[in-house]
Design a protein around this motif. Structure first.
Motif, PDB file in Angstrom:
ATOM      1  N   LYS A  29       0.839  -1.198   0.000  1.00 35.02           N
ATOM      2  CA  LYS A  29       0.000   0.000   0.000  1.00 35.02           C
ATOM      3  C   LYS A  29       0.877   1.252   0.000  1.00 35.02           C
ATOM      4  O   LYS A  29       1.851   1.349   0.740  1.00 35.02           O
ATOM      5  N   GLY A  30       0.515   2.208  -0.863  1.00 37.90           N
ATOM      6  CA  GLY A  30       1.217   3.478  -0.924  1.00 37.90           C
ATOM      7  C   GLY A  30       2.374   3.523  -1.897  1.00 37.90           C
ATOM      8  O   GLY A  30       2.822   4.608  -2.271  1.00 37.90           O
ATOM      9  N   ASN A  31       2.888   2.358  -2.311  1.00 32.55           N
ATOM     10  CA  ASN A  31       4.012   2.336  -3.256  1.00 32.55           C
ATOM     11  C   ASN A  31       3.605   2.921  -4.599  1.00 32.55           C
ATOM     12  O   ASN A  31       2.475   2.773  -5.050  1.00 32.55           O
ATOM     13  N   LYS A  32       4.562   3.580  -5.240  1.00 33.76           N
ATOM     14  CA  LYS A  32       4.358   4.114  -6.584  1.00 33.76           C
ATOM     15  C   LYS A  32       4.875   3.096  -7.591  1.00 33.76           C
ATOM     16  O   LYS A  32       6.037   2.669  -7.500  1.00 33.76           O
ATOM     17  N   ILE A  33       4.006   2.691  -8.520  1.00 31.34           N
ATOM     18  CA  ILE A  33       4.399   1.727  -9.533  1.00 31.34           C
ATOM     19  C   ILE A  33       3.847   2.152 -10.893  1.00 31.34           C
ATOM     20  O   ILE A  33       2.927   2.966 -10.982  1.00 31.34           O
ATOM     21  N   GLY A  34       4.425   1.583 -11.928  1.00 30.17           N
ATOM     22  CA  GLY A  34       3.895   1.715 -13.270  1.00 30.17           C
ATOM     23  C   GLY A  34       3.373   0.359 -13.706  1.00 30.17           C
ATOM     24  O   GLY A  34       3.993  -0.664 -13.403  1.00 30.17           O
ATOM     25  N   VAL A  35       2.237   0.343 -14.363  1.00 30.52           N
ATOM     26  CA  VAL A  35       1.689  -0.901 -14.894  1.00 30.52           C
ATOM     27  C   VAL A  35       1.377  -0.719 -16.372  1.00 30.52           C
ATOM     28  O   VAL A  35       1.048   0.385 -16.822  1.00 30.52           O
ATOM     29  N   GLU A  36       1.500  -1.802 -17.112  1.00 36.75           N
ATOM     30  CA  GLU A  36       1.087  -1.823 -18.507  1.00 36.75           C
ATOM     31  C   GLU A  36       0.263  -3.080 -18.714  1.00 36.75           C
ATOM     32  O   GLU A  36       0.565  -4.137 -18.159  1.00 36.75           O
ATOM     33  N   GLY A  37      -0.798  -2.939 -19.493  1.00 35.99           N
ATOM     34  CA  GLY A  37      -1.655  -4.085 -19.749  1.00 35.99           C
ATOM     35  C   GLY A  37      -2.768  -3.716 -20.702  1.00 35.99           C
ATOM     36  O   GLY A  37      -2.626  -2.803 -21.514  1.00 35.99           O
ATOM     37  N   LYS A  38      -3.885  -4.424 -20.575  1.00 32.70           N
ATOM     38  CA  LYS A  38      -5.034  -4.164 -21.435  1.00 32.70           C
ATOM     39  C   LYS A  38      -6.274  -3.965 -20.580  1.00 32.70           C
ATOM     40  O   LYS A  38      -6.347  -4.425 -19.438  1.00 32.70           O
ATOM     41  N   LEU A  39      -7.252  -3.263 -21.137  1.00 29.44           N
ATOM     42  CA  LEU A  39      -8.528  -3.057 -20.460  1.00 29.44           C
ATOM     43  C   LEU A  39      -9.462  -4.212 -20.769  1.00 29.44           C
ATOM     44  O   LEU A  39      -9.590  -4.622 -21.928  1.00 29.44           O
ATOM     45  N   VAL A  40     -10.108  -4.728 -19.730  1.00 31.39           N
ATOM     46  CA  VAL A  40     -11.065  -5.813 -19.879  1.00 31.39           C
ATOM     47  C   VAL A  40     -12.310  -5.445 -19.073  1.00 31.39           C
ATOM     48  O   VAL A  40     -12.201  -5.013 -17.924  1.00 31.39           O
ATOM     49  N   THR A  41     -13.476  -5.610 -19.691  1.00 27.64           N
ATOM     50  CA  THR A  41     -14.742  -5.381 -18.989  1.00 27.64           C
ATOM     51  C   THR A  41     -15.402  -6.722 -18.728  1.00 27.64           C
ATOM     52  O   THR A  41     -15.552  -7.534 -19.650  1.00 27.64           O
ATOM     53  N   ARG A  42     -15.761  -6.969 -17.483  1.00 28.96           N
ATOM     54  CA  ARG A  42     -16.457  -8.204 -17.095  1.00 28.96           C
ATOM     55  C   ARG A  42     -17.887  -7.861 -16.708  1.00 28.96           C
ATOM     56  O   ARG A  42     -18.168  -6.749 -16.269  1.00 28.96           O
ATOM     57  N   GLN A  43     -18.763  -8.840 -16.861  1.00 28.21           N
ATOM     58  CA  GLN A  43     -20.144  -8.657 -16.421  1.00 28.21           C
ATOM     59  C   GLN A  43     -20.584  -9.876 -15.635  1.00 28.21           C
ATOM     60  O   GLN A  43     -20.089 -10.976 -15.838  1.00 28.21           O
ATOM     61  N   TRP A  44     -21.504  -9.655 -14.687  1.00 27.00           N
ATOM     62  CA  TRP A  44     -22.077 -10.725 -13.889  1.00 27.00           C
ATOM     63  C   TRP A  44     -23.436 -10.267 -13.408  1.00 27.00           C
ATOM     64  O   TRP A  44     -23.796  -9.100 -13.537  1.00 27.00           O
ATOM     65  N   GLU A  45     -24.181 -11.203 -12.839  1.00 24.43           N
ATOM     66  CA  GLU A  45     -25.477 -10.858 -12.250  1.00 24.43           C
ATOM     67  C   GLU A  45     -25.331 -10.847 -10.741  1.00 24.43           C
ATOM     68  O   GLU A  45     -24.758 -11.764 -10.166  1.00 24.43           O
ATOM     69  N   ASP A  46     -25.859  -9.785 -10.107  1.00 26.37           N
ATOM     70  CA  ASP A  46     -25.806  -9.710  -8.652  1.00 26.37           C
ATOM     71  C   ASP A  46     -26.911 -10.572  -8.058  1.00 26.37           C
ATOM     72  O   ASP A  46     -27.664 -11.239  -8.771  1.00 26.37           O
ATOM     73  N   LYS A  47     -27.042 -10.558  -6.733  1.00 24.66           N
ATOM     74  CA  LYS A  47     -28.012 -11.425  -6.061  1.00 24.66           C
ATOM     75  C   LYS A  47     -29.450 -11.067  -6.407  1.00 24.66           C
ATOM     76  O   LYS A  47     -30.344 -11.876  -6.226  1.00 24.66           O
TER      77      LYS A  47
END
Length: 112
Positions: free
Chosen positions: A72-90
């Motif tokens: 927690k609090g650390n500064k980092i760089g990330v690289e990746g891709k965007l992914v959208t997930r879907q689900w049904e709630d209760k």
């Protein structure tokens, strides 16, 4: 140009310690939130900080590095891709979330 499609790079600070989920075959999934901030001066001359929170998940080598060295609090760089997930709630309603699936991580101010 095909390798530029759906790529995202972020530099920010972790909002909490990474959550580690053990998967099959000694693999792990790491989840965390990353805060990015934009600072600017508005029309009134006031300094404004706009912070955005991003959900990030990592697998494989990136997950191993993050789980071992990043807190927690650390500064980092990330690289990746965007992914959208879907689900049904209760209640049977569709829910959506978009997250960065990180495949590369750069530690900027972490302390081992």
């Amino acid at each position: 140009m095909s390798n530029l499609s759906n790529r995202v790079q972020l530099i920010g600070h972790l909002g909490q310690d990474p959550e580690i989920v053990k998967l099959n075959d000694d693999k792990k999934l790491v989840k965390f939130s990353l805060a990015t901030s934009d600072r600017y001066t508005n029309k009134l001359g006031e300094k404004v900080t706009d912070t955005q929170w991003h959900r990030v998940v990592a697998f494989n080598a990136a997950a191993n590095i993050i789980s071992e060295y990043v807190k927690k609090g650390n500064k980092i760089g990330v690289e990746g891709k965007l992914v959208t997930r879907q689900w049904e709630d209760k209640n049977g309603e569709k829910q959506y979330t978009t997250e960065v699936v990180c495949d590369q991580v750069l530690m900027l101010d972490t302390k081992a």
